[in-house]
Motif scaffolding. Sequence first.
Motif, PDB file in Angstrom:
ATOM      1  N   LEU A   1       0.773  -1.256   0.041  1.00 33.49           N
ATOM      2  CA  LEU A   1      -0.058  -0.031   0.007  1.00 33.49           C
ATOM      3  C   LEU A   1       0.948   1.148   0.119  1.00 33.49           C
ATOM      4  O   LEU A   1       0.339   2.363  -0.438  1.00 33.49           O
ATOM      5  CB  LEU A   1      -1.008   0.014   1.445  1.00 33.49           C
ATOM      6  N   SER A   2       1.868   1.289   0.453  1.00 30.44           N
ATOM      7  CA  SER A   2       2.811   2.338   0.555  1.00 30.44           C
ATOM      8  C   SER A   2       4.087   2.456  -0.447  1.00 30.44           C
ATOM      9  O   SER A   2       4.340   3.486  -0.646  1.00 30.44           O
ATOM     10  CB  SER A   2       3.578   2.207   2.017  1.00 30.44           C
ATOM     11  N   ARG A   3       4.019   1.350  -1.192  1.00 32.38           N
ATOM     12  CA  ARG A   3       5.068   1.315  -2.403  1.00 32.38           C
ATOM     13  C   ARG A   3       4.006   1.367  -3.682  1.00 32.38           C
ATOM     14  O   ARG A   3       4.124   0.180  -3.870  1.00 32.38           O
ATOM     15  CB  ARG A   3       6.040   0.088  -2.195  1.00 32.38           C
ATOM     16  N   ARG A   4       3.895   2.155  -4.123  1.00 31.54           N
ATOM     17  CA  ARG A   4       2.998   2.203  -5.217  1.00 31.54           C
ATOM     18  C   ARG A   4       3.800   1.584  -6.554  1.00 31.54           C
ATOM     19  O   ARG A   4       4.895   1.899  -6.851  1.00 31.54           O
ATOM     20  CB  ARG A   4       2.827   3.837  -5.804  1.00 31.54           C
TER      21      ARG A   4
ATOM     22  N   ALA B   1      -2.470   2.808  -8.728  1.00 30.61           N
ATOM     23  CA  ALA B   1      -3.236   4.264  -8.760  1.00 30.61           C
ATOM     24  C   ALA B   1      -3.154   4.960  -9.930  1.00 30.61           C
ATOM     25  O   ALA B   1      -2.382   4.506 -10.922  1.00 30.61           O
ATOM     26  CB  ALA B   1      -2.599   5.250  -7.671  1.00 30.61           C
ATOM     27  N   GLU B   2      -4.342   5.742 -10.211  1.00 29.43           N
ATOM     28  CA  GLU B   2      -4.309   6.691 -11.314  1.00 29.43           C
ATOM     29  C   GLU B   2      -3.395   7.795 -11.299  1.00 29.43           C
ATOM     30  O   GLU B   2      -3.498   8.585 -10.020  1.00 29.43           O
ATOM     31  CB  GLU B   2      -5.516   7.134 -11.890  1.00 29.43           C
ATOM     32  N   GLY B   3      -2.630   8.068 -12.210  1.00 24.99           N
ATOM     33  CA  GLY B   3      -1.868   9.308 -12.179  1.00 24.99           C
ATOM     34  C   GLY B   3      -0.857   9.489 -10.990  1.00 24.99           C
ATOM     35  O   GLY B   3      -0.137   8.591 -10.669  1.00 24.99           O
TER      36      GLY B   3
ATOM     37  N   SER C   1      -5.018   3.300  -4.556  1.00 21.61           N
ATOM     38  CA  SER C   1      -6.619   3.240  -4.542  1.00 21.61           C
ATOM     39  C   SER C   1      -6.951   1.794  -4.776  1.00 21.61           C
ATOM     40  O   SER C   1      -7.821   1.414  -4.457  1.00 21.61           O
ATOM     41  CB  SER C   1      -7.141   3.992  -5.607  1.00 21.61           C
ATOM     42  N   ARG C   2      -5.947   1.095  -5.015  1.00 15.34           N
ATOM     43  CA  ARG C   2      -6.350  -0.625  -5.540  1.00 15.34           C
ATOM     44  C   ARG C   2      -5.160  -1.481  -4.956  1.00 15.34           C
ATOM     45  O   ARG C   2      -3.801  -1.015  -5.150  1.00 15.34           O
ATOM     46  CB  ARG C   2      -6.631  -0.659  -7.069  1.00 15.34           C
ATOM     47  N   LEU C   3      -5.582  -2.470  -4.553  1.00 17.91           N
ATOM     48  CA  LEU C   3      -4.456  -3.583  -4.076  1.00 17.91           C
ATOM     49  C   LEU C   3      -4.686  -4.819  -5.012  1.00 17.91           C
ATOM     50  O   LEU C   3      -5.711  -5.561  -4.719  1.00 17.91           O
ATOM     51  CB  LEU C   3      -4.724  -3.743  -2.671  1.00 17.91           C
ATOM     52  N   VAL C   4      -3.770  -5.075  -5.674  1.00 15.98           N
ATOM     53  CA  VAL C   4      -4.070  -6.272  -6.495  1.00 15.98           C
ATOM     54  C   VAL C   4      -3.078  -7.638  -5.976  1.00 15.98           C
ATOM     55  O   VAL C   4      -1.870  -7.147  -5.630  1.00 15.98           O
ATOM     56  CB  VAL C   4      -3.604  -6.220  -8.082  1.00 15.98           C
TER      57      VAL C   4
END
Length: 582
Positions: free
Chosen positions: A85-88, A115-117, A122-125
């Motif tokens: 969650l903290s490492r995009r 996340a977008e942009g 915003s999402r965790l896959v």
Amino acid sequence: MLGAALDAQELQAALGDSEKRYADAARASNDGLWEWDLTGGPAWISDRARSLLGLGASALPALDELGWAHPDDQAIVSTALGQALSRRDEPVRIEFRADRGGDHRWLQLTAVGTAEGTAPVSRLVCSVADVHQRRLLEEQLREAAMFDHVTGLPNRRLFLDRLTSVLNQIRRRPSRSCAVLFLDLDGFKLVNDSLGHLHGDELLGVVARRLTAEIRSTDTAARFGGDEFAVLLVDPDEGDLAMIAGRIQQRVREPVLIEGQQVSVTASVGITVSGAQVREAEALLREADAAMYHAKATDRGSVAFFDRTMHAEAGDRLRLLNELRIALTEEQFVVHYQPIVPLDGSPVTHYEALVRWQHPERGLLLPGAFLPALESGPGMVELGTWILDQVGAQIATWRAAGHDASVAVNLSHREFWNPGLAESVARTLRRHGLSAHNLVLEITETVMLTDVEAARRVMSDLRTIGVRLSIDDFGTGQSSLHTLREFAVDVLKIDGGFVRGMESDPQLAELVTVILELGRALGLDVVAECVETPAQERLLRSMGCSKAQGWLYGKAMPGAEAGTMLGTPGRSASPERAAAAT
């Protein structure tokens, strides 16, 4: 509007194709997939993920609900998800155990926050893969690397790890101590060679269980391979070490029933303690090993404590083994021949082959200087095969010169129990064009009685070839008349200790008489060894002994020199030697 509708339709079709490819790829990889929408949108989980995690058909746990993970692994799963969650866009990968109602299965979790942009995640896959079989295999390999597969005890590597850990504790707390006991089983190789490796492993397993039963849970018993064991005692009372070693020895030597036969071994033990100056684990182990070899050399089945002089002994032993390996490769050994003389004056036709080591620096060495070191390893069989071939070549040389002779060759216990013995003997006879009567094989009572049934089979194979069999050092073992009849040997050799002492000890003289009468009763040749004086010869002749060997008739000599005695009357073959012996 029509253009927008067509664009939306095309986008929907592309999205459908993408989802289908995504699902097909997931099925192909056999991974489970799921997603969390952190903005409140719908979450999704594949059937494969439900199966791997042990979830119900409709269950979709929240991000903070980790009941699907093993309790001991929930912390690392929570940490991994937090890092994702903290490492995009940076995958986080861990392995954990899924808790599936008592059925724990190892899975690999890969989580990526998207996340977008430039917006926050915003999402965790996530994906999960089954790695259970690989983890089990790794565990088996790890255990194989640390534990002995025959006994289940720790091996040398794990023993050294534990010893190192204890020594580190002692460095921090000097009031603590440890001791290392190094054990070598006396007589195990004989059992292993005679009964076979499977039964040898069975005996090792019994010894391992007995060792474990005699030590505390804080101590460690290990097997290093072969018949070597070690014991690590943590914080022992140094005054009790000899008693502990004695108790272990007593347990080890208790008989074991294998294949309906009672088998027993003893243990030589070396002991060292950590002391005020803490050494490295390998150094401590070398000290215990040196003490064990000292005990074995002094009195098999005894106990010895390490002292500094043993370092030199260990160095000498290692140097000797290295030199012997070179000697075998370079064939530095020679065979000498000692005549076996008929006491009735008949011509000399028979010898005993005795090996010598032509050491490049120390000169000609007698067997006592090197055979004990060779007997503990495969080099003994290699040397024995070489000796057999050398003897065959020498007999062929004598025959080419017109002399038909026979030679007795001693077999060590490793040679006797070597499965290829009979074929090696037959091959030697064929290679040199010899008859079976040219060769006599000598074995001791101890080897023969290790396993009577197995020994009988080996000797039967040798008799089938046609070679004669001799019992060496007769009278020092425990053979009986019944046993001798069963083995169908051809020759008895009276132990030299009896011959040397019979002039001054009436009991020994009586024993020699009994052996001679036994030989006559069984129709066997009897040879007296170590005859050194004319008085001994006269006494043997009066008892009815027909053959003798010893310094009175000649020491062991090279083949060419021994050949000059062939065909000459035995008692007059070397009058100057007889005069010198007198």
